[in-house]
Motif scaffolding. Structure first.
Motif, mmCIF file in Angstrom:
data_model
loop_
_atom_site.group_PDB
_atom_site.id
_atom_site.type_symbol
_atom_site.label_atom_id
_atom_site.label_comp_id
_atom_site.label_asym_id
_atom_site.label_seq_id
_atom_site.Cartn_x
_atom_site.Cartn_y
_atom_site.Cartn_z
ATOM 1 N N THR A 41 -1.454 -10.433 4.938
ATOM 2 C CA THR A 41 -0.652 -10.025 3.956
ATOM 3 C C THR A 41 0.226 -8.985 4.591
ATOM 4 O OG1 THR A 41 -0.354 -8.678 2.022
ATOM 5 C CG2 THR A 41 -2.176 -8.173 3.020
ATOM 6 N N THR A 42 1.259 -8.437 4.118
ATOM 7 C CA THR A 42 1.930 -7.380 4.686
ATOM 8 C C THR A 42 2.114 -6.133 3.500
ATOM 9 O OG1 THR A 42 3.971 -8.358 4.029
ATOM 10 C CG2 THR A 42 3.307 -8.714 6.375
ATOM 11 N N ASP A 43 1.375 -6.512 2.544
ATOM 12 C CA ASP A 43 1.519 -5.796 1.317
ATOM 13 C C ASP A 43 0.382 -4.728 1.348
ATOM 14 O OD1 ASP A 43 2.239 -4.569 -1.150
ATOM 15 O OD2 ASP A 43 1.207 -6.171 -2.185
ATOM 16 N N ALA A 71 -3.490 -4.012 -0.865
ATOM 17 C CA ALA A 71 -2.877 -4.526 -2.297
ATOM 18 C C ALA A 71 -3.596 -4.298 -3.386
ATOM 19 C CB ALA A 71 -2.405 -5.965 -2.239
#
Length: 156
Positions: A3-5, A21
């Motif tokens: 993820t990049t969240d 996240a």
């Protein structure tokens, strides 16, 4: 988890803290490159103190600038691998011997214990370990100057 969240910040002690996240906080995470020599900005994991991957990052440059800067700053403090640009001299062609080299971090002298401390990484790169465990990188042995190639050939 890929993820990049997530958010990344430094805690009061200067360690990296990641909030994923789901809102889970992971203290004291560290970046680890999957391919530190051949693809340093691709494939990177943030791992916890147990070495377990918390977040996988495909490309550092795809991250927000502040997050990417934190990761690069942490990596530069953890990784020390001077890149040899030129081999100036060796004390002997028999090992152990002292090498005088010019690196991307300045001039350096180190002792090469044996020829087995020069390892090939792919078709072009070499990793040279000194007696203290410091690893010197030759990114492309074929682009070195003639004098450096001649010295290196005597050890390979």
């Amino acid at each position: 988890m890929t993820t990049t969240d997530f958010t990344l910040r430094r805690d009061p002690f200067g360690r990296l803290t990641l909030t994923d996240a789901n809102g889970t906080v992971h203290d004291n995470v560290a970046p680890v490159r999957a391919f530190p020599i051949q693809a340093p900005d691709e494939g990177l994991a943030l791992v916890n103190t147990d070495g377990k991957e918390v977040i996988w990052i495909d490309r550092v440059e795809d991250l927000p600038a502040e997050t990417a800067a934190l990761i690069r700053e942490e990596l530069s403090g953890r990784e020390f691998m001077p890149e040899i640009r030129r081999i100036i001299d060796v004390t002997s062609f028999a090992t152990p011997c002292t090498w005088t080299v010019d690196t991307d971090r300045g001039a350096a002298d180190f002792v090469l214990r044996g020829e087995e401390d020069i390892r090939r990484i792919g078709a072009e790169a070499l990793l040279i370990s000194d007696t203290h465990g410091i690893q010197f990188l030759v990114r492309n042995q074929y682009t070195l100057d003639k004098h450096s190639k001649k010295i290196l050939d005597r050890f390979m």
